[in-house]
Write an enzyme that holds these catalytic residues in place. Structure first.
Site, mmCIF file in Angstrom:
data_model
loop_
_atom_site.group_PDB
_atom_site.id
_atom_site.type_symbol
_atom_site.label_atom_id
_atom_site.label_comp_id
_atom_site.label_asym_id
_atom_site.label_seq_id
_atom_site.Cartn_x
_atom_site.Cartn_y
_atom_site.Cartn_z
ATOM 1 N N ASP A 257 0.463 -1.114 -0.203
ATOM 2 C CA ASP A 257 0.320 -0.271 -0.137
ATOM 3 C C ASP A 257 0.906 1.097 0.295
ATOM 4 O O ASP A 257 0.585 2.752 -0.721
ATOM 5 C CB ASP A 257 -0.832 -0.414 1.156
ATOM 6 N N HIS A 262 4.353 4.701 -2.538
ATOM 7 C CA HIS A 262 4.936 6.498 -2.505
ATOM 8 C C HIS A 262 6.507 6.848 -1.707
ATOM 9 O O HIS A 262 7.211 7.215 -1.455
ATOM 10 C CB HIS A 262 3.597 6.560 -1.311
HETATM 11 C C1 BG6 Z 1 -3.359 6.209 0.270
HETATM 12 C C2 BG6 Z 1 -3.207 4.746 0.560
HETATM 13 O O1 BG6 Z 1 -2.600 5.623 -1.632
HETATM 14 O O2 BG6 Z 1 -2.401 7.124 1.071
HETATM 15 C C3 BG6 Z 1 -3.684 4.949 2.011
HETATM 16 O O3 BG6 Z 1 -3.904 3.590 0.385
HETATM 17 C C4 BG6 Z 1 -2.655 6.494 2.963
HETATM 18 O O4 BG6 Z 1 -3.424 3.646 2.628
HETATM 19 C C5 BG6 Z 1 -2.536 7.507 1.787
HETATM 20 O O5 BG6 Z 1 -3.806 7.156 4.082
HETATM 21 C C6 BG6 Z 1 -1.578 8.464 2.780
HETATM 22 O O6 BG6 Z 1 -1.908 9.575 2.023
HETATM 23 P P1 BG6 Z 1 -1.398 11.149 2.096
HETATM 24 O O7 BG6 Z 1 -1.320 11.851 1.401
HETATM 25 O O8 BG6 Z 1 -2.371 10.607 3.474
HETATM 26 O O9 BG6 Z 1 -0.699 10.275 2.898
#
Ligand code: BG6
Length: 520
Positions: A257, A262
């Site tokens: 995930d 990321h």
């Molecule tokens: C998403 C995930 O890609 O990114 C989530 O699937 C996570 O689980 C989210 O909560 C976090 O994104 P941000 O922008 O809030 O850091």
């Protein structure tokens, strides 16, 4: 004790105007879903408020839920109105925007849906205006392939009056093989240049700032390598739990995930070589090189260099919360990880021997996404009063969220007679320095896609290179017995074993429970 120096911009920072999108007709698959309501619509509305949309802009939402245009507009209005991402909501602005929202119910496996979309798109066509088409696949990942096939079969993948692009949401596959299959299915219908794979972290201002910080300032580049850097720490900690996404998360886990996309992107931007230009080809080429330099782990290395965690019940922000296994929709014996910590090595000339520690988890003590670059200590503890007294090393923090900014920790003379040191921070905070609203990630990415700029989107080979790192870890985990779950309390720092992973070389994670002191 620590002192703070606030950095100020030297020039006027009036927000520059955002560019205008190409005239564009957007079709959203999965329009009755959560992402459309919470992220896409507020972002589109906001872009229209700041004048980025062409007058020929229209959105066709499609989904299985039967609905007419009026109901779709009413539903979207409720969500946009309460969204923090949509600035300056007003009924007048909404009226301009909502006239451009349309809804087509249909089944993505039924060829009629694509014929209906085609007819509708043709209906919006203005003589003498370019007629660009953007298709946003915001559905569960398994539906991406049939949708792309449907678009191809109906001839919606290309036309002679403008461009046709497709945006694909993450996850892009669930392992290397599925990513390859999806890539090859998509590339049968669209050219790579027309495929925009979203990793919303790349749309965050502070993530883009990593590149600016590194390559617009000559003073950091000479020390940005194994000669000066001791280790790099990358954290994405969240206080939220699995929310209403148990079905998705049970199949996915923290590694797929968050890390597979990321966090690897943050690592790549931190470690990459300077691109020859800030354009899609040059930047993505350098990121792929970083991924290729990360040594895939053997099963033995996975056992040593990765940590899995799952939260149990605990207290977050003063509120008692259930453990992961007690969350609605989660298997009470689930072994899905909600926390992961890993040690990566980027085996290239610049970074040989420098560990990159990466951690991410749900239900941790606070929300924090940051990159911390720890520099080597000075060779001699000249100013330590006793041999045991440590001089803190310099740490450069790129704070991605929530307190966006950059800070540098260094030692200064402690006031008084003896030559003792005290760590101080030079801080630059976006909110204090600029005080302006910066576009949220989806705004930036949607606008780029509507302008045909793919720099902030991931390329097919980049996604495969990410899975080439992650898949051996997932496979090794099936051979190594999982830890006794749950192994951390909600609201904590994560599992104790994560501390041991980094502590082997006397390195330390930045503490989540206390904003400044490292975990001892
Ligand atoms: C998403 C995930 O890609 O990114 C989530 O699937 C996570 O689980 C989210 O909560 C976090 O994104 P941000 O922008 O809030 O850091």
């Amino acid at each position: 004790m620590s002192a703070v120096i606030q950095a100020k911009p030297l020039q006027s920072t009036k927000t520059p105007q955002l560019p205008k999108s190409d005239p564009c007709l957007l079709t959203i698959f999965g329009a009755s879903g959560d992402l459309t309501r919470r992220k896409l619509m507020p972002a589109l509305f906001d872009l229209s408020c700041v004048g980025c949309m062409s007058p020929y802009f229209h959105v066709i939402g499609t989904g299985r839920t039967p609905m007419d245009d009026a109901t779709f507009r009413k539903d979207m209005k409720e969500w946009v109105k309460k969204s923090r991402d949509a600035r300056d909501f007003s009924d007048d602005r909404w009226d301009w925007f909502s006239e451009r929202l349309h809804y087509l119910p249909g089944d993505i496996n039924d060829p009629k849906l694509y014929e209906d979309i085609k007819k509708k798109l043709e209906g919006f066509r203005q003589a003498d205006e370019p007629h660009n088409r953007l298709f946003y696949v915001s559905t569960p990942a398994s539906l991406a392939e049939p949708i792309v096939d449907g678009l191809g079969a109906a001839g919606l993948n290309q036309h002679d009056k403008g461009w046709s692009h497709v945006i694909l949401e993450k996850p892009f596959g669930h392992d290397l093989n599925s990513a390859r299959e999806l890539n090859s299915a998509v590339l049968k219908v669209f050219d790579e240049d027309a495929v925009y794979r979203i990793d919303h972290y790349l749309g965050k201002e502070t993530v883009q700032n990593i590149v600016v910080f590194r390559f617009a300032n000559s003073m950091f580049e000479p020390i940005w390598n194994r000669n000066y850097v001791d280790y790099v720490e990358i954290t994405a900690a969240e206080t939220v739990g699995v929310e209403q996404r148990a079905a998705f998360y049970e199949e996915t886990g923290a590694l797929r995930d968050m890390v597979a996309n990321h966090l690897l992107q943050l690592l790549a931007l931190t470690a990459m070589e300077p691109p020859i230009a800030f354009d899609a080809t040059a930047v993505r080429e350098q990121k792929v090189q970083v991924f290729k330099s990360i040594r895939p782990m053997t099963v033995e290395e996975v056992a040593k260099r990765t940590i899995r965690g799952q939260y149990g019940p605990g207290t977050v922000n003063g509120k008692q919360v259930p453990g992961y296994r007690q969350e609605p929709g989660v298997n009470p014996k689930s072994n899905t990880e909600t926390f992961v910590a890993l040690e990566f090595y980027v085996d290239n000339w610049r970074w040989a021997g420098v560990p990159f520690y990466v951690r991410s988890g749900k239900r941790l003590a606070r929300n924090l996404t940051e990159i911390r670059v720890h520099f080597k200590r000075t060779p001699q503890a000249l100013f330590a009063r006793t041999p045991d007294e440590e001089i803190e090393s310099n740490v450069l923090t790129l704070a991605i969220q929530p307190d966006e900014g950059i800070s540098i920790a260094f030692g200064a003379k402690r006031p008084g007679e003896h030559m003792g040191t005290v760590p101080v921070n030079a801080d630059f905070k976006y909110s204090v320095a600029f005080g302006t609203h910066t576009p949220v990630a989806y705004e930036t990415l949607l606008l780029d896609a509507m302008r045909g700029d793919a720099t902030l989107f991931t390329r097919g080979d980049e996604v495969e290179a990410e899975w080439r790192i992650i898949t051996p870890i997932e496979e090794a985990w099936t051979q190594i017995p999982p830890p006794e779950f749950p192994n951390y309390a909600a609201g904590s720092e994560g599992p104790e074993s994560a501390r041991c992973l980094i502590g082997r070389d006397s390195h330390r994670w930045h503490a989540l429970t206390n904003g400044t002191d490292p975990v001892k």
